[in-house]
Design a protein around this motif. Sequence first.
Motif, PDB file in Angstrom:
ATOM      1  N   PRO A 101       9.147  79.922  -1.387  1.00  0.00           N
ATOM      2  CA  PRO A 101      10.406  79.691  -0.639  1.00  0.00           C
ATOM      3  C   PRO A 101      11.525  79.269  -1.582  1.00  0.00           C
ATOM      4  O   PRO A 101      11.309  78.506  -2.517  1.00  0.00           O
ATOM      5  CB  PRO A 101      10.045  78.568   0.337  1.00  0.00           C
ATOM      6  CG  PRO A 101       8.549  78.564   0.392  1.00  0.00           C
ATOM      7  CD  PRO A 101       8.078  79.032  -0.943  1.00  0.00           C
ATOM      8  N   LEU A 102      12.712  79.787  -1.342  1.00  0.00           N
ATOM      9  CA  LEU A 102      13.885  79.479  -2.161  1.00  0.00           C
ATOM     10  C   LEU A 102      15.046  79.060  -1.255  1.00  0.00           C
ATOM     11  O   LEU A 102      15.129  79.524  -0.112  1.00  0.00           O
ATOM     12  CB  LEU A 102      14.286  80.689  -3.003  1.00  0.00           C
ATOM     13  CG  LEU A 102      13.278  81.142  -4.077  1.00  0.00           C
ATOM     14  CD1 LEU A 102      13.696  82.497  -4.658  1.00  0.00           C
ATOM     15  CD2 LEU A 102      13.177  80.102  -5.186  1.00  0.00           C
ATOM     16  N   PRO A 103      15.935  78.196  -1.742  1.00  0.00           N
ATOM     17  CA  PRO A 103      17.087  77.793  -0.899  1.00  0.00           C
ATOM     18  C   PRO A 103      18.040  78.956  -0.675  1.00  0.00           C
ATOM     19  O   PRO A 103      18.215  79.801  -1.561  1.00  0.00           O
ATOM     20  CB  PRO A 103      17.753  76.684  -1.717  1.00  0.00           C
ATOM     21  CG  PRO A 103      17.333  76.941  -3.133  1.00  0.00           C
ATOM     22  CD  PRO A 103      15.949  77.502  -3.049  1.00  0.00           C
ATOM     23  N   GLU A 104      18.605  79.016   0.515  1.00  0.00           N
ATOM     24  CA  GLU A 104      19.560  80.070   0.832  1.00  0.00           C
ATOM     25  C   GLU A 104      20.930  79.736   0.254  1.00  0.00           C
ATOM     26  O   GLU A 104      21.341  78.573   0.278  1.00  0.00           O
ATOM     27  CB  GLU A 104      19.648  80.254   2.353  1.00  0.00           C
ATOM     28  CG  GLU A 104      18.345  80.728   2.966  1.00  0.00           C
ATOM     29  CD  GLU A 104      18.477  80.954   4.466  1.00  0.00           C
ATOM     30  OE1 GLU A 104      19.614  80.817   4.985  1.00  0.00           O
ATOM     31  OE2 GLU A 104      17.465  81.254   5.101  1.00  0.00           O
TER      32      GLU A 104
END
Length: 409
Positions: free
Chosen positions: A406-409
């Motif tokens: 998961p990566l920050p938007e």
Amino acid sequence: MSKSYVAILLVVLVASLLGMAIAQDPGYLLIAWRHFSIETSVWVGLGFLLAFWLLLMLTRTLVRALTASGRRLNPWSSRNLQNRANLLATRGLLEFAEGHWQQALRLLKRSAPHAELPLINYLAAARAANELEDYPECDALLREAHETTPKADVAIAVTQAQLQIARGQLEQALATLTRLRKEHPKHLYALKLLSQVHVRLEDWHSLLDLLPELRRHKVLREDEQQALERQVHVALLAQAGQRTASVDSDPASLVIAAWERMPKRLREDPELVEAYALQLRNRGRDELAEEALRQAVQHQFNERLVNLYGLLKGKDVARQLATAEQWLTQHPHNASLLLAAGRLAQRNSLWGKARDYLEASFSSRRDIQTCAELARLQERMGDSGAAERTLRDGFEMIEDQLPALPLPE
């Protein structure tokens, strides 16, 4: 007329002739011993002798029949013991083939003393004990095999060496095989096992002495022989590179000596040329390494050698670049050769040419090393935007190899 009638007639004829002979002259027979005497006719005496001989033959036949029946019926007779041992051996070998080591060991040990072929049982039982890691039992079974079949010393020694290798007792295996080779120098499988032990012990000098014999007797397949020769000489070059030469000699003298001891055909092998050049480079002899690589690539183009060629600083870097550019006429789109040419152009301070070669190499094959070289050069040439784009391309190249997180938007 049937054969039975002929036989009857012959018997009647013989009996008639015999009766006529007896009637004509019965003869006289006297047997006397001390105070005992027997008087009779010759024909009656012969009849008694014939009857006595028939009685002896009948008695002998009866005794043989009774003895044979006793062997069949007696459970402790040698014949029955061997039959039971053979059945146990068959069951034991089946258990061995199925990998049931404990059952195989028990059955084979029980059957071995009375089996028809005790050697097979002892050897299989020893292998089962080895699989169970019961090494004292394994060695004891091998000794029993030798006691029961002393002429099978070769088979026993080979089995012992194989088991010692399997359990990692390499020094013991070496001693076993050395003794076997001394007593049976023409045993080729022992030679093959000996080469395997030397490889695992990394005893490259001893293995070097075995290589001609392995080749002469064709113990290994040709590809295996070549791979082994390559492995031995690469290791010897590495050993020579780690050893310290005398103070007043060339630091690379031991490496050069190891190289010159090689057969000429091996000095053309790309892998060995690469190993030699790397050892020379480690000893600060780039000019010798460059010469060796140049000759090898001119003889047979090889990308690994070309890549190493671009990392070296030869005696004449301008000539080195010209050599690489000459190769480019034959391999204009080879990414490794373009990278080497770019590096050599940098050594000659030809920044524009170096950038062109590195960009062509990166376009031909997305490689992280080429990316780093190109971005560094672009940055130092003042083109920060191009350097960032190159680094971004390099990041995208390796991004696919990262785990999906998961990566920050």
